[in-house]
Design a protein around this motif. Structure first.
Motif, PDB file in Angstrom:
ATOM      1  N   THR A 170      -0.674  21.340   0.752  1.00 39.29           N
ATOM      2  CA  THR A 170      -1.059  19.913   1.089  1.00 39.29           C
ATOM      3  C   THR A 170      -0.421  18.776   0.688  1.00 39.29           C
ATOM      4  N   ALA A 171      -0.116  18.749  -0.920  1.00 40.13           N
ATOM      5  CA  ALA A 171       0.241  17.690  -1.556  1.00 40.13           C
ATOM      6  C   ALA A 171       1.662  17.486  -1.343  1.00 40.13           C
ATOM      7  N   GLN A 172       2.997  18.427  -0.662  1.00 40.99           N
ATOM      8  CA  GLN A 172       4.168  18.249  -0.811  1.00 40.99           C
ATOM      9  C   GLN A 172       3.702  17.546   0.523  1.00 40.99           C
ATOM     10  N   ALA A 173       3.512  17.901   1.933  1.00 43.30           N
ATOM     11  CA  ALA A 173       3.107  17.418   2.634  1.00 43.30           C
ATOM     12  C   ALA A 173       2.987  15.893   3.012  1.00 43.30           C
ATOM     13  N   ASN A 174       1.271  15.613   2.152  1.00 37.34           N
ATOM     14  CA  ASN A 174       1.458  14.489   1.705  1.00 37.34           C
ATOM     15  C   ASN A 174       1.873  13.551   0.904  1.00 37.34           C
ATOM     16  N   LEU A 175       3.297  14.092   0.330  1.00 37.61           N
ATOM     17  CA  LEU A 175       4.452  13.215  -0.448  1.00 37.61           C
ATOM     18  C   LEU A 175       5.311  13.197   1.153  1.00 37.61           C
ATOM     19  N   ALA A 176       5.482  13.501   1.914  1.00 34.30           N
ATOM     20  CA  ALA A 176       6.549  13.420   1.861  1.00 34.30           C
ATOM     21  C   ALA A 176       6.189  12.263   3.067  1.00 34.30           C
ATOM     22  N   THR A 177       5.060  12.712   3.694  1.00 35.03           N
ATOM     23  CA  THR A 177       4.510  11.812   4.373  1.00 35.03           C
ATOM     24  C   THR A 177       4.423  10.153   4.070  1.00 35.03           C
ATOM     25  N   ALA A 178       4.116  10.061   2.935  1.00 40.71           N
ATOM     26  CA  ALA A 178       3.993   8.635   2.522  1.00 40.71           C
ATOM     27  C   ALA A 178       5.126   8.074   2.084  1.00 40.71           C
ATOM     28  N   ALA A 233       0.783  13.586  -7.786  1.00 37.15           N
ATOM     29  CA  ALA A 233      -0.846  14.273  -7.433  1.00 37.15           C
ATOM     30  C   ALA A 233       0.410  15.737  -7.430  1.00 37.15           C
ATOM     31  N   TYR A 234       1.670  15.777  -6.380  1.00 40.16           N
ATOM     32  CA  TYR A 234       2.471  16.464  -6.473  1.00 40.16           C
ATOM     33  C   TYR A 234       3.125  16.968  -7.501  1.00 40.16           C
ATOM     34  N   ASN A 235       3.651  16.549  -8.234  1.00 42.87           N
ATOM     35  CA  ASN A 235       3.735  17.365  -9.717  1.00 42.87           C
ATOM     36  C   ASN A 235       2.565  18.139 -10.696  1.00 42.87           C
ATOM     37  N   ALA A 236       0.971  17.063 -10.468  1.00 46.46           N
ATOM     38  CA  ALA A 236       0.778  17.949 -11.076  1.00 46.46           C
ATOM     39  C   ALA A 236      -0.183  18.916 -10.671  1.00 46.46           C
ATOM     40  N   ILE A 237      -0.173  19.199  -9.085  1.00 45.86           N
ATOM     41  CA  ILE A 237      -0.245  20.661  -8.579  1.00 45.86           C
ATOM     42  C   ILE A 237       0.702  21.346  -8.890  1.00 45.86           C
ATOM     43  N   GLN A 238       1.971  20.760  -8.398  1.00 49.86           N
ATOM     44  CA  GLN A 238       3.384  21.476  -8.629  1.00 49.86           C
ATOM     45  C   GLN A 238       2.677  22.617 -10.124  1.00 49.86           C
ATOM     46  N   LEU A 239       2.941  21.456 -10.908  1.00 50.39           N
ATOM     47  CA  LEU A 239       2.198  22.394 -12.521  1.00 50.39           C
ATOM     48  C   LEU A 239       1.452  22.987 -12.152  1.00 50.39           C
ATOM     49  N   GLY A 240       0.839  22.800 -11.716  1.00 54.04           N
ATOM     50  CA  GLY A 240      -1.004  24.092 -11.715  1.00 54.04           C
ATOM     51  C   GLY A 240      -0.281  24.954 -11.215  1.00 54.04           C
ATOM     52  N   TYR A 241       0.238  25.113  -9.279  1.00 50.61           N
ATOM     53  CA  TYR A 241       0.533  26.156  -8.910  1.00 50.61           C
ATOM     54  C   TYR A 241       1.495  27.830 -10.340  1.00 50.61           C
ATOM     55  N   ASN A 242       2.105  26.690 -11.004  1.00 51.27           N
ATOM     56  CA  ASN A 242       3.359  27.037 -11.345  1.00 51.27           C
ATOM     57  C   ASN A 242       2.524  28.081 -12.531  1.00 51.27           C
ATOM     58  N   THR A 243       1.097  27.676 -12.976  1.00 54.88           N
ATOM     59  CA  THR A 243       0.074  28.275 -14.046  1.00 54.88           C
ATOM     60  C   THR A 243      -0.791  28.923 -13.650  1.00 54.88           C
ATOM     61  N   SER A 290       1.089  -1.248   0.087  1.00 53.78           N
ATOM     62  CA  SER A 290       0.055   0.345   0.013  1.00 53.78           C
ATOM     63  C   SER A 290       0.898   1.611   0.326  1.00 53.78           C
ATOM     64  N   THR A 291       1.967   0.858   1.100  1.00 48.64           N
ATOM     65  CA  THR A 291       2.555   1.754   0.646  1.00 48.64           C
ATOM     66  C   THR A 291       3.257   3.037  -0.601  1.00 48.64           C
ATOM     67  N   THR A 292       3.960   1.861  -1.201  1.00 51.06           N
ATOM     68  CA  THR A 292       4.142   1.723  -2.391  1.00 51.06           C
ATOM     69  C   THR A 292       3.520   2.634  -3.257  1.00 51.06           C
ATOM     70  N   ALA A 293       2.192   2.139  -3.661  1.00 53.33           N
ATOM     71  CA  ALA A 293       1.473   2.678  -4.459  1.00 53.33           C
ATOM     72  C   ALA A 293       0.819   4.396  -4.390  1.00 53.33           C
ATOM     73  N   GLN A 294       1.284   4.170  -2.565  1.00 55.37           N
ATOM     74  CA  GLN A 294       0.573   5.633  -2.296  1.00 55.37           C
ATOM     75  C   GLN A 294       1.859   6.303  -2.867  1.00 55.37           C
ATOM     76  N   VAL A 295       2.627   6.071  -2.863  1.00 54.48           N
ATOM     77  CA  VAL A 295       4.143   6.915  -3.106  1.00 54.48           C
ATOM     78  C   VAL A 295       3.792   7.228  -4.437  1.00 54.48           C
ATOM     79  N   THR A 296       3.583   6.510  -5.354  1.00 50.58           N
ATOM     80  CA  THR A 296       3.612   6.349  -6.389  1.00 50.58           C
ATOM     81  C   THR A 296       2.371   7.649  -6.686  1.00 50.58           C
ATOM     82  N   ALA A 297       1.106   7.410  -6.171  1.00 47.82           N
ATOM     83  CA  ALA A 297      -0.191   8.100  -6.555  1.00 47.82           C
ATOM     84  C   ALA A 297       1.285  10.083  -5.909  1.00 47.82           C
ATOM     85  N   GLN A 298       1.220  10.147  -4.648  1.00 45.77           N
ATOM     86  CA  GLN A 298       1.153  11.534  -4.071  1.00 45.77           C
ATOM     87  C   GLN A 298       2.465  11.915  -5.095  1.00 45.77           C
ATOM     88  N   GLN A 299       3.174  11.142  -5.730  1.00 52.79           N
ATOM     89  CA  GLN A 299       4.479  12.103  -6.564  1.00 52.79           C
ATOM     90  C   GLN A 299       3.984  12.091  -7.854  1.00 52.79           C
TER      91      GLN A 299
END
Length: 490
Positions: A449-457, A429-439, A418-427
């Motif tokens: 929030t995405a950054q904190a979730n990725l660190a926790t994962a 999500a973070y990449n998409a939200i980072q792109l969305g923040y830049n645009t 579950s944590t392996t899949a979670q890291v992949t999903a959070q990564q």
């Protein structure tokens, strides 16, 4: 042969008097000076209580494995090999087993004849008096008798006491050998747990380093937006705070690595240094020997667990001790022979040697010993009952440990997945939200929030990997049957 006269009693009187006066003083101990003055003060050791030479750092024992193998890397099997060579726990148990083996030889000495040789010198004074006016025998004569002697005693039968004592010693040896095996498993477990703890610390350093890099990237993006007028000061300060928090988390993880390094060095029996080059990212991937039914593992552990086998041997030893105590109530049959040669100097037997010997069969029976033997039997009975309860306690402990660690293992496998899949999903999500923040499509709160979730994962993934290795190590220790080859490189 010329006889050397002994010191006269008159000349010995001052010496004996001085010894009598000194005896009460030599046996006295001032308890106030030998201990701390009060129960709240620190005891100050004297020079006699301290080591003659200063203690130094322990070094690997002669013939043991060095710290580094040929390739300079320490993997888990190599660490276990070094631990078994250097850890004092296994050697302590090994020496204890050897002492138990020597105890069998000591008990078996009762089956051999006991031979005693000696020599004696006797100074005799005979004073005769006149009887009915007859002077024959009147006067004082002195004589000295000296010479060697030998005595042989051989125990023939004591109603099974010797046999019971021998078997009790043998069962104690079995228990000591099982405890030695257990010490090996304990050292392996301590090494494995310390390794996975160290591995987890390195994993957290990597995860927190990645989190710090993400925080620095977010801070640069927020600061760039602020400089271009598209952002605000609050987002910029929050991004800076996240950078500092990531730096704090990274420092904590690095400190955890050094703590784990010290524990690992202690487990393998060497002084801690910064040169422990550990091969990381080893985990259990061959799970066929572990993934059995819990009932099968419990059944196998009931046959293989060293501490359980040692407890059983202790029960048998206690039973033989009880049999020996009961046999001690009966007579002892033995044979004996003694020879004494003496040479007399002075007196009526001057110059006449004596040569005396005797052989015989002896039966002795201690009919009353102040109830000593009765209480010995009672004590042996209670000790046998206590050992049986200890065996039952070990049986319950084995069942509880296997059950607990088996389901911990099953849970850890799912946690890794579950944590392996979670890291992949959070990564992603973070990449998409980072792109969305830049645009401008997402706010900084979304990015935070995405950054904190990725660190926790990431942290959960590191902990799940460590938990899996720990669970298998504990299960192997609980069953006492799983080999080290369960651990392989990824």
């Amino acid at each position: 042969m010329r006889f050397i006269h002994l010191v006269s009693m008159k000349s010995l009187r001052p010496v004996l008097f001085a010894m009598l006066l000194a005896a009460p003083f030599t046996g006295c101990v001032n308890v106030d000076k030998e201990t701390a003055t009060t129960p709240t003060e620190y005891w100050k050791p004297s020079a006699h209580a301290q080591p003659a030479e200063p203690l130094s750092l322990p070094t690997p024992l002669p013939g043991s494995r060095g710290v580094q193998p040929d390739d300079g890397k320490l993997d888990l099997p190599t660490l276990v090999d070094i631990a078994l060579s250097n850890n004092p726990q296994t050697r302590q148990a090994w020496y204890s087993a050897k002492a138990a083996a020597a105890q069998i030889g000591q008990v078996n000495s009762q089956y051999y004849p006991q031979i005693t040789v000696g020599a004696s010198v006797n100074r005799n004074k005979i004073r005769g008096t006149a009887f009915n006016g007859q002077s024959n025998g009147a006067g004082t004569t002195y004589s000295t008798v000296y010479g060697p002697s030998a005595e042989i005693n051989y125990l023939l039968w004591n109603f099974g006491k010797n046999y019971a004592q021998t078997e009790a010693a043998r069962q104690s040896l079995y228990a000591a050998n099982y405890e030695y095996n257990q010490s090996i498993q304990d050292v392996i477990l301590a090494t494995e747990l310390a390794y996975f703890n160290f591995n987890a610390g390195l994993g957290l350093v990597e995860a927190n380093t990645a989190t710090l890099a993400d925080a620095q990237t977010s801070y640069k993006a927020a600061d760039q937006k602020l400089q271009t007028g598209l952002g605000n000061k609050q987002d910029d300060l929050q991004a800076l705070a996240q950078v500092k928090n990531a730096e704090f988390q990274l420092e904590q993880a690095q400190n955890q690595v050094e703590t784990a390094r010290s524990q690992l060095a202690r487990a393998i029996g060497i002084p801690v240094t910064a040169n422990l080059d550990i091969v990381k990212d080893q985990t259990a991937v061959e799970l066929s020997q572990v993934d059995k039914g819990v009932s099968d593992l419990i059944a196998e552990s009931m046959r293989q667990r060293p501490l359980l086998m040692a407890a059983y041997a202790n029960v048998q030893a206690a039973r033989y001790d009880l049999a020996a105590a009961r046999a001690d109530r009966w007579p002892v049959i033995s044979t004996f022979a003694n020879l004494q040669y003496g040479y007399a100097s002075g007196g009526v037997t001057d110059g006449n040697p004596t040569n005396n010997y005797s052989v015989g069969l002896q039966v002795s029976w201690e009919l009353f010993t102040g109830f000593n033997k009765t209480y010995a039997i009672i004590g042996a009975q209670e000790q046998e009952r206590a050992s049986r309860e200890s065996l039952r306690s070990q049986e319950l402990q084995v069942v509880s440990d296997v059950w607990n660690f088996y389901y911990s293992f099953k849970s850890s496998v799912h946690q890794v997945e579950s944590t392996t899949a979670q890291v992949t999903a959070q990564q992603e999500a973070y990449n998409a939200i980072q792109l969305g923040y830049n645009t401008g499509l997402n706010s900084y709160v979304d990015l935070l929030t995405a950054q904190a979730n990725l660190a926790t994962a990431r942290q959960q993934k590191v902990q799940a990997d460590a938990n899996l290795g720990t669970a298998i190590s504990n299960l192997a220790h609980a069953t006492g049957i799983l080999p080290l080859e369960t651990y392989t490189k990824k």
